[in-house]
Design a protein around this motif. Structure first.
Motif, PDB file in Angstrom:
ATOM      1  N   GLU A 232       0.832  -1.209   0.000  1.00 57.86           N
ATOM      2  CA  GLU A 232       0.000   0.000   0.000  1.00 57.86           C
ATOM      3  C   GLU A 232       0.864   1.256   0.000  1.00 57.86           C
ATOM      4  OE1 GLU A 232      -3.556   1.900  -0.383  1.00 57.86           O
ATOM      5  OE2 GLU A 232      -3.207  -0.262  -0.347  1.00 57.86           O
ATOM      6  N   ASN A 236       1.040   4.073  -2.965  1.00 55.15           N
ATOM      7  CA  ASN A 236       0.855   5.516  -2.751  1.00 55.15           C
ATOM      8  C   ASN A 236       2.016   6.317  -3.350  1.00 55.15           C
ATOM      9  OD1 ASN A 236      -1.603   5.249  -1.409  1.00 55.15           O
ATOM     10  ND2 ASN A 236      -0.652   5.093   0.602  1.00 55.15           N
ATOM     11  N   LYS A 239       1.393   6.521  -7.025  1.00 50.51           N
ATOM     12  CA  LYS A 239       0.375   7.526  -7.348  1.00 50.51           C
ATOM     13  C   LYS A 239       0.972   8.929  -7.285  1.00 50.51           C
ATOM     14  CE  LYS A 239      -3.314   4.656  -5.357  1.00 50.51           C
ATOM     15  NZ  LYS A 239      -4.276   4.528  -4.239  1.00 50.51           N
ATOM     16  N   LYS A 244      -1.099  11.751  -9.186  1.00 50.31           N
ATOM     17  CA  LYS A 244      -2.480  11.456  -8.857  1.00 50.31           C
ATOM     18  C   LYS A 244      -2.661  11.426  -7.333  1.00 50.31           C
ATOM     19  CE  LYS A 244      -4.606  10.909 -12.805  1.00 50.31           C
ATOM     20  NZ  LYS A 244      -5.801  11.708 -13.153  1.00 50.31           N
ATOM     21  N   PRO A 245      -3.880  11.699  -6.837  1.00 45.42           N
ATOM     22  CA  PRO A 245      -4.117  11.661  -5.388  1.00 45.42           C
ATOM     23  C   PRO A 245      -4.064  10.231  -4.854  1.00 45.42           C
ATOM     24  CG  PRO A 245      -6.183  12.016  -6.558  1.00 45.42           C
ATOM     25  CD  PRO A 245      -5.086  12.105  -7.584  1.00 45.42           C
ATOM     26  N   SER A 246      -3.721  10.106  -3.579  1.00 46.80           N
ATOM     27  CA  SER A 246      -3.620   8.779  -2.959  1.00 46.80           C
ATOM     28  C   SER A 246      -4.977   8.101  -2.838  1.00 46.80           C
ATOM     29  CB  SER A 246      -2.975   8.896  -1.571  1.00 46.80           C
ATOM     30  OG  SER A 246      -3.747   9.759  -0.738  1.00 46.80           O
ATOM     31  N   THR A 247      -6.068   8.858  -2.995  1.00 43.20           N
ATOM     32  CA  THR A 247      -7.409   8.278  -2.897  1.00 43.20           C
ATOM     33  C   THR A 247      -7.806   7.528  -4.173  1.00 43.20           C
ATOM     34  OG1 THR A 247      -8.328  10.407  -3.634  1.00 43.20           O
ATOM     35  CG2 THR A 247      -8.200  10.015  -1.251  1.00 43.20           C
ATOM     36  N   LEU A 248      -7.020   7.663  -5.244  1.00 43.50           N
ATOM     37  CA  LEU A 248      -7.340   6.976  -6.491  1.00 43.50           C
ATOM     38  C   LEU A 248      -7.243   5.469  -6.286  1.00 43.50           C
ATOM     39  CD1 LEU A 248      -7.912   7.207  -9.567  1.00 43.50           C
ATOM     40  CD2 LEU A 248      -5.422   7.138  -9.896  1.00 43.50           C
ATOM     41  N   ASN A 249      -8.294   4.757  -6.693  1.00 43.35           N
ATOM     42  CA  ASN A 249      -8.360   3.311  -6.500  1.00 43.35           C
ATOM     43  C   ASN A 249      -7.877   2.621  -7.768  1.00 43.35           C
ATOM     44  OD1 ASN A 249      -8.863   0.849  -5.363  1.00 43.35           O
ATOM     45  ND2 ASN A 249     -11.085   0.919  -5.628  1.00 43.35           N
TER      46      ASN A 249
END
Length: 450
Positions: A232, A236, A239, A244-249
C-alpha cells in the motif's frame, strides 16, 4: 374513467423511470468503487501529464525560450524619451577675455559674466540601433544553446520519473507475488494445523507440536499484514509519481514479462548534456574572443530646448529645436589582460569537458555490458527457481501426506515447508535482479522513455 387510466399509466412510467435512474446510479457507484487495472504504460502516460516535476521542467523550457527571445530583442532599436527641467537660483558664471569688451585691453585679463536665464527645460526622443555588437550576437548564440540544455534537462527529469515509476511498479508486482506465496503457505499451514489438532485429540501427538504450527500460522498472518502494508505504501508512492491523489483506487497487473529485449544503443541524455555543455563553453569562448572587436551603433535624437524668464517687463518662454544623427564606434584597447585570462580558463574548461565525454562513454559501455550479463544470468535463475518451487511444493505435499499417515514426523513437514519458502524467496530475488538489470539497461541505452 379515462383520466384515471391515464393517471395510472403516468404513475407507472414515473415508477419505471425512478427504477431506471436508481439502477444507473447503482451501476455508476459500483463501477467507481471497482479498482481499475493499470499497465506500466498507462502509469507513465499519466505521469507525463500530471507529474509536478515534469510540469516544472516544461515551465523551465518556456523560460529558456523567453530568454532566447530576450537576447534577440537586443538587436531591435532602443527608443527613450528624456525630459529635463532646471531652475537656476544662481546663473552659472563664465570668464571672458577683457578684449571682448575693450579691444585695447591687455592680453590675459578676464571679466566674469553670467549667461542664460533661470528656467531651462528640454525634451527629446533618443533612438539607438546596434549595427554590430559581438556581445549581443554571442548572447544570442549562448541563450540558444542554454535553451537546448533546458530541453535536455527536461528529458533527464523525464527519464528519472519513468525510471522511478517503473521501479515502483515492479516493486508492487513483487509484493503481490509475495502475498500470493504467503496466502498459499497460510492455506497449507492451516491444513497442517487442522490435521495436527485431530491427531492431538486422539492423543497421537504432543500439544507442543500443535503450538509450533499455531505459532507458524500466526507468523505467516503477521508477514501477510506487513507485506500488504508495504504494498500500500509503494502504491501511494506510485500515485504520487504519477501526479495522482492517494485516494485513487487502482490495481497493478500481476504478470511480469521476462522476455529479453535487444535495445538499440542511442546517445543517452547524460552524454547529450555533456556535449551541449561543451558547445556552451565553445560559444562563451568565441564571445570572449569577439569582445576584442569594435562595436558600431547608429543613434540619433530629436527634441526641444526651452528657456524662460519670469521677471517683469521681459518675461518669456521660448523653445528651440535640437536634433542630430550619429555613428558611434567603441573599440576596447586594453583591459588589464582580463579577457586573456578568461580565454585561457575557457580553453581548460573545454579540455575537461572533452575528457568528461570520453569518460562517460567508456563508463556507459562498461555498464551496458555488465547489465546484459546480469540480465541473462538472472533469466536462467528465474527458470531454475521456478523448477525448484515446483519440486519443493511436491516434496511438501508428499511429506504432509506421509505425516498424516504416520510415516513422517512434524520436523520433516516443517523442514519441507522451510525449503518451499526458501525456493519462493529465491524466485522473487531472481525476479528483482532481472527487473533491475533490464530497467538499468533500458536507461543506459537511452530507451527508458520509449
Amino acid at each position: 374513467m379515462k383520466d384515471k387510466k391515464n393517471l395510472n399509466v403516468e404513475l407507472v412510467n414515473i415508477h419505471t423511470l425512478k427504477w431506471l435512474l436508481s439502477f444507473v446510479m447503482v451501476m455508476v457507484i459500483t463501477f467507481q468503487g471497482q479498482a481499475q487495472t493499470w499497465s506500466l504504460e498507462q502509469c507513465i502516460d499519466t505521469a507525463q501529464i500530471h507529474n509536478k516535476s515534469l510540469q516544472i521542467g516544461r515551465n523551465n523550457i518556456t523560460i529558456g525560450e523567453q530568454k532566447q527571445k530576450e537576447a534577440t530583442a537586443n538587436l531591435f532599436p532602443k527608443v527613450n524619451v528624456v525630459g529635463d527641467y532646471k531652475y537656476f537660483t544662481d546663473l552659472p558664471y563664465q570668464l571672458m577675455p577683457m578684449s571682448t569688451f575693450n579691444p585695447t585691453a591687455p592680453e590675459g585679463q578676464f571679466r566674469e559674466a553670467q549667461f542664460g536665464v533661470p528656467h531651462n527645460m528640454s525634451a527629446a526622443i533618443q533612438v539607438a540601433l546596434p549595427l554590430y555588437n559581438p556581445q549581443i550576437y554571442g548572447g544570442i548564440r549562448t541563450t540558444k544553446i542554454a535553451a537546448e540544455i533546458t530541453v535536455l534537462q527536461y528529458k533527464k527529469t523525464e527519464e528519472q520519473v519513468f525510471f522511478e515509476i517503473s521501479n515502483l511498479y515492479y516493486n508492487i508486482q513483487i509484493l503481490q507475488h509475495q502475498l500470493a506465496f504467503v496466502d498459499s503457505n497460510i492455506v497449507n499451514t492451516a491444513k497442517l494445523l487442522e490435521n495436527l489438532q485431530l491427531l492431538h485429540q486422539q492423543l497421537m501427538i504432543k500439544g507442543t507440536d500443535v503450538k509450533k504450527v499455531e505459532l507458524q500460522l500466526e507468523q505467516l498472518k503477521t508477514q501477510k499484514d506487513i507485506i500488504a502494508n508495504n504494498a500500500e505504501q509503494v502504491l501511494n508512492a506510485l500515485k504520487l509519481s504519477m501526479g495522482k491523489p492517494s485516494t485513487l483506487n487502482i490495481q497493478i497487473e500481476t504478470d511480469i514479462q521476462f522476455n529479453i529485449n535487444e535495445y538499440t544503443n542511442s546517445t543517452t541524455v547524460d552524454l547529450q548534456l555533456i556535449n551541449s555543455q561543451k558547445s556552451l563553453l565553445n560559444s562563451e569562448l568565441k564571445t570572449l574572443k569577439n569582445s576584442r572587436l569594435p562595436s558600431v551603433s547608429l543613434y540619433g535624437s530629436y527634441g526641444q530646448t526651452g528657456f524662460g524668464y519670469d521677471k517683469k517687463p521681459n518675461d518669456f518662454l521660448k523653445f528651440f529645436p535640437s536634433s542630430f544623427v550619429g555613428l558611434q564606434l567603441s573599440y576596447p584597447l586594453f583591459n588589464g589582460t582580463v579577457t586573456y585570462r578568461k580565454i585561457n580558463q575557457k580553453k581548460i574548461e573545454i579540455q575537461n569537458s572533452q575528457l568528461q565525454i570520453s569518460l562517460a562513454t567508456d563508463q556507459n559501455n562498461m555498464l551496458i555490458e555488465n547489465a546484459n550479463r546480469r540480465r541473462a544470468v538472472t533469466q536462467k535463475t528465474i527458470a531454475n527457481t521456478l523448477s525448484q518451487i515446483d519440486l519443493a511444493r511436491t516434496v511438501y505435499e508428499q511429506t504432509s501426506l506421509q505425516q498424516k499417515e504416520g510415516t513422517a514426523n512434524l520436523t520433516d513437514v516443517l523442514l519441507a515447508d522451510n525449503t518451499l519458502r526458501e525456493a519462493q524467496q529465491n524466485y522473487l530475488s531472481a525476479i528483482v535482479e532481472y527487473l533491475k538489470a533490464d530497467l538499468e539497461l533500458k536507461k543506459l541505452t537511452g530507451n527508458i522513455n520509449k
